[in-house]
Motif scaffolding. Structure first.
Motif, PDB file in Angstrom:
ATOM      1  N   LYS A 223      34.764  56.510  30.482  1.00 25.61           N
ATOM      2  CA  LYS A 223      35.990  55.702  30.475  1.00 25.61           C
ATOM      3  C   LYS A 223      36.338  55.250  29.056  1.00 25.61           C
TER       4      LYS A 223
ATOM      5  N   HIS B 175      39.673  56.157  27.145  1.00 25.56           N
ATOM      6  CA  HIS B 175      40.457  55.017  26.673  1.00 25.56           C
ATOM      7  C   HIS B 175      40.805  55.186  25.195  1.00 25.56           C
TER       8      HIS B 175
ATOM      9  N   HIS C 104      27.516  46.073  28.116  1.00 24.89           N
ATOM     10  CA  HIS C 104      28.386  45.059  27.501  1.00 24.89           C
ATOM     11  C   HIS C 104      28.057  44.904  26.021  1.00 24.89           C
TER      12      HIS C 104
ATOM     13  N   ILE D  67      37.020  49.195  26.451  1.00 28.29           N
ATOM     14  CA  ILE D  67      37.333  48.870  27.834  1.00 28.29           C
ATOM     15  C   ILE D  67      36.551  47.631  28.247  1.00 28.29           C
ATOM     16  N   SER D  68      36.864  47.122  29.419  1.00 27.77           N
ATOM     17  CA  SER D  68      36.102  46.018  30.006  1.00 27.77           C
ATOM     18  C   SER D  68      35.337  46.543  31.215  1.00 27.77           C
ATOM     19  N   LEU D  69      34.139  46.035  31.404  1.00 31.52           N
ATOM     20  CA  LEU D  69      33.370  46.419  32.587  1.00 31.52           C
ATOM     21  C   LEU D  69      34.072  45.894  33.833  1.00 31.52           C
ATOM     22  N   SER D  70      34.097  46.725  34.859  1.00 30.33           N
ATOM     23  CA  SER D  70      34.787  46.359  36.100  1.00 30.33           C
ATOM     24  C   SER D  70      33.854  46.542  37.291  1.00 30.33           C
ATOM     25  N   TRP D  71      34.123  45.791  38.350  1.00 30.57           N
ATOM     26  CA  TRP D  71      33.261  45.829  39.540  1.00 30.57           C
ATOM     27  C   TRP D  71      33.199  47.222  40.148  1.00 30.57           C
ATOM     28  N   TRP D  72      34.313  47.963  40.058  1.00 27.35           N
ATOM     29  CA  TRP D  72      34.346  49.273  40.718  1.00 27.35           C
ATOM     30  C   TRP D  72      33.351  50.256  40.089  1.00 27.35           C
TER      31      TRP D  72
END
Length: 782
Positions: free
Chosen positions: A440, A444, A731, A741-746
């Motif tokens: 990702k 990005h 992170h 990017i930011s870490l996401s739950w998905w």
């Protein structure tokens, strides 16, 4: 005795073909990954080790305080080297060094681009670059000689016997070949083909080379053996403060032996560098090996009931526990050796793929003792880790209980197996998460708006006499069909090198200082690059005053806190006529830095050509080449599409992504291989239980769930444990990138669901197979 142990070990492996095959497959894949990582790591840590004087060689590093932080750089003032040699008796040798990139080298018959550097005589006294012929030290003492590598000699003259032959540097300086050296080793941090005396560089840059306020020269020095480095650094710091009359200036000597792996600094202190990649890959290799070893341990303990009677009989026959332990360790070592042979074959087959991704020429150097030491360490590590617990576990059985069919350690072995499976899948989940995040982040960054139109923008590097023919070039190129716009500049639009902290602006406070990137361009630069203007205009030949004008980028306006309108204000000694939009340069993952752009009406090193977006681009490029050749027939035409060159900037992260994907898939494969074998043994052990449950009315689905749930628990526990660890590590990794990017739950959900599906698919084969067996068949002996 050892011969007997090996015979018994071989018979045991031959008797249990399925489990042996699973163990060898898992260990071989794990070892192959370990071997490839080891080859890459050994290559990384081998850089510059061939220099005989390395322990005493240092690089002069300058420190400067800007914006509250201490920056560190390898560029120092030109006069510093002579001053240091005169005032520090600890200095044995010293040499200034400057790179010039690809320069035009011509003979009577050929014109080629070669990587060129400038050095002083002590450089060849310090560094170990052996000569094939001639004396490189003497060659650096004059100004009319040159040193070339054997590869360059062969390319230019068809032979390495090139002493006395003439070349011309950048169509300006005729030089005589005074020495030919061996080709520079691939594991050298300095790569070059042509070495010119530093006196030539002084002639070219006489305007600034002797100024103390201009840091553009790298300087290497060799200290006397066993000197006090702290005392030397104290003297260096005192010297630079006196010369610059600046108490915030700093200077220190940094060991050459640490430059390659520990070359990054933060706030004036070493903060790592390539060593981080070394530790990362080494850690991944160790964990993958552990995952492979766990398979062996799990399958061995799962087969404990089958081998318990063997151990009991051996003990009854008089075998001591240590003899049983030795037997099982021999089995593990033999299995590791067989796996190593398979792993070497797999690694050899995969090495070209690794070389393709790394753009290196890595190989198995079997004369390298480090390679053999590493392989021996791998076998011992794998054999001891994989065989230790089974050896001590199985050898602990008491003969009286074993021969009665009582295994008292069954529950302990079951807990251990679940713990090991949990660890395996923790590693797998971490690798799946890393794969998702790095992929990702790559996408990005690749899709990031770069601020200008890179498509159909062509960059032509200019070297030699042609740099003085820009006006003629632009006139010729403007007449080529398909060419929309032409401009030039001192820097490639992807990379800008020069920067200063001496720029002044309106409203600047006494402590307001920042690093500002400097570059010079020709007319139509923004138009040709497709770079939008946020305010004002770009340089225009209709305005004669533009020779004293400047352009700023938006981030410079913001950080200088300039109030609108910016046009007309005085910045850096020039009048602002326009503000260009921010665009990405240098590091594609960082935020744009302040930039000040001046107009040059003289030489340019890079030509920019905007061509039409149609299917005639090949014809257009042929016309461009013809126009350039008309201007300078000896110029070797070279061009780059800016969009393609920009994408090459992601090769590092792209390689990391591909390697993580590959290692993650193989780690999951190893885990599933062990899980497959483990489920086969446990399904066989519970066959009678399954038969009873089916007689009592259990359905196929219910039996499958009963057999599968034991494996789902450790997988779910692994997910719970791995999620915070992987989240913290990823992170931390992303924090080192400005554009991220930011870490996401998905991402965590996908990793967890994928792991559960993989685990279920692996164990379902034997679960369904056991559930389909007729109860009469599974209970026929009861």
């Amino acid at each position: 005795m050892l011969k007997n142990y090996l015979k018994m070990a071989w018979r045991s492996l031959a008797k249990n073909k399925i489990s042996s095959f699973i163990n060898i497959s898992g260990l071989a894949v794990g070892l192959a990954i370990g071997i490839l990582i080891m080859v890459a790591v050994l290559d990384m840590i081998s850089y510059d080790k061939f220099h005989q004087n390395m322990p005493n060689i240092y690089s002069l590093m300058n420190t400067h305080k800007v914006g509250g932080e201490i920056g560190v750089g390898t560029s120092v003032p030109g006069p510093l080297a002579a001053d240091v040699k005169a005032n520090l008796p600890e200095v044995q040798r010293i040499s200034r060094f400057a790179g010039s990139g690809q320069t035009l080298i011509t003979t009577e018959e050929k014109s080629v681009y070669e990587t060129t550097v400038f050095a002083e005589p002590d450089y060849f006294r310090m560094m170990t670059f052996p000569a094939l012929s001639g004396d490189p030290v003497k060659a650096m003492e004059g100004s009319g000689s040159v040193v070339i590598t054997a590869r360059t000699a062969q390319k230019l003259f068809g032979t390495v016997n090139a002493i006395g032959k003439l070349i011309t540097y950048n169509s300006q300086f005729p030089l005589e070949v005074a020495a030919v050296i061996h080709d520079i080793p691939a594991n050298s941090s300095a790569q070059f083909d042509v070495i010119i005396p530093f006196k030539v560089y002084e002639q070219q840059n006489s305007g600034w080379i002797n100024k103390w306020d201009n840091n553009q020269i790298a300087t290497w020095m060799q200290l006397q053996p066993n000197v006090n480095l702290a005392a030397v650094n104290a003297k260096l710091g005192k010297l630079i403060k006196a010369r610059l009359n600046n108490e915030e200036a700093g200077l220190f000597a940094y060991p050459f032996s640490r430059m390659w792996l520990h070359g990054e600094f933060q706030d004036g202190k070493p903060s790592g560098g390539r060593i981080s990649a070394v530790w990362m890959f080494a850690t991944i290799g160790i964990f993958v090996l552990l995952v492979a070893c766990i398979n062996f341990m799990n399958l061995s303990t799962a087969r404990s009931e089958r081998r318990a009677r063997e151990v009991g009989v051996r003990k009854v026959m008089g075998a001591f526990r240590k003899q049983v332990i030795a037997q099982f360790l021999c089995e593990a070592m033999l299995l590791s050796l067989i796996s190593l042979a398979v792993a070497l074959l797999l690694a050899r087959l995969a090495l070209p793929l690794l070389n393709y991704f790394t753009e290196k020429e890595l190989s198995f150097d079997f004369m390298n003792w480090q390679l053999w030491a590493s392989l021996t360490g791998m076998v011992l590590f794998t054999g001891l880790v994989a065989g230790s617990y089974p050896a001590f576990f199985l050898s602990s059985f008491k003969p009286v209980l074993v021969l009665k069919g009582i295994i008292v350690n069954r529950r302990g072995a079951s807990i251990l197996r679940k713990g090991l499976v949990t660890f395996q899948f923790m590693v797998s989940i971490c690798l799946i998460l890393a794969t998702i995040v790095i992929y990702k982040q790559l996408r990005h960054a690749e899709s990031r708006p770069i601020g200008y139109t890179a498509e159909n923008l062509v960059e032509v590097p200019l070297r030699g006499e042609i740099v003085n023919k820009y006006a003629l070039l632009k006139n010729e190129l403007s007449q080529v069909p398909g060419v929309e716009s032409v401009s030039g500049g001192g820097n490639n639009i992807l990379r800008f090198g020069g920067a200063t902290d001496g720029v002044t602006w309106p409203g600047q406070g006494p402590n307001d200082r920042m690093w500002v990137t400097l570059t010079d361009v020709q007319y139509d630069w923004a138009k040709t690059a497709g770079l939008p203007l946020a305010e004002g205009r770009e340089f225009d030949p209709a305005y004669g005053t533009d020779t004293n004008a400047v352009l700023l980028n938006e981030v410079a306006v913001k950080k200088m806190r300039l109030v609108s309108p910016v046009v007309g204000q005085r910045v850096g000694g020039g009048t602002v006529v326009g503000v260009v939009g921010d665009f990405v340069y240098n590091n594609p993952l960082s935020t744009p830095k302040p930039m000040l752009i001046k107009l040059t009406r003289g030489t340019v090193n890079h030509l920019f050509i905007r061509i039409k977006n149609d299917d005639q681009w090949k014809k257009t490029m042929a016309g461009i080449e013809k126009a350039i050749k008309k201007t300078d027939p000896l110029f070797p035409f070279e061009f780059h599409f800016v969009n393609e060159e920009y994408q090459k900037r992601f090769q590092g992260i792209r390689f990391t992504s591909q390697m993580t994907n590959l290692i993650g898939v193989l780690a999951i494969f190893i885990s599933c291989l062990g899980l497959f074998g483990l489920s086969a043994f446990l399904a066989e052990r519970r066959q009678k239980e399954v038969g009873v449950r089916k007689i009592l009315g259990a359905s196929l689905t219910q039996v499958w769930m009963i057999l599968s749930k034991d494996f789902l628990k450790p997988v779910l526990i692994a997910f719970v444990l791995a999620t915070p660890l992987a989240g913290w590590a990823l992170h931390s990794m992303l924090q080192n990138m400005d554009y991220r990017i930011s870490l996401s739950w998905w991402m965590f959900a996908v990793a967890g669901i994928a792991t559960v599906i993989i685990a279920l698919a692996t164990v379902s084969f034997h679960g369904i197979k056991a559930a389909l067996v007729s109860p009469s068949q599974s209970l026929r002996n009861d």
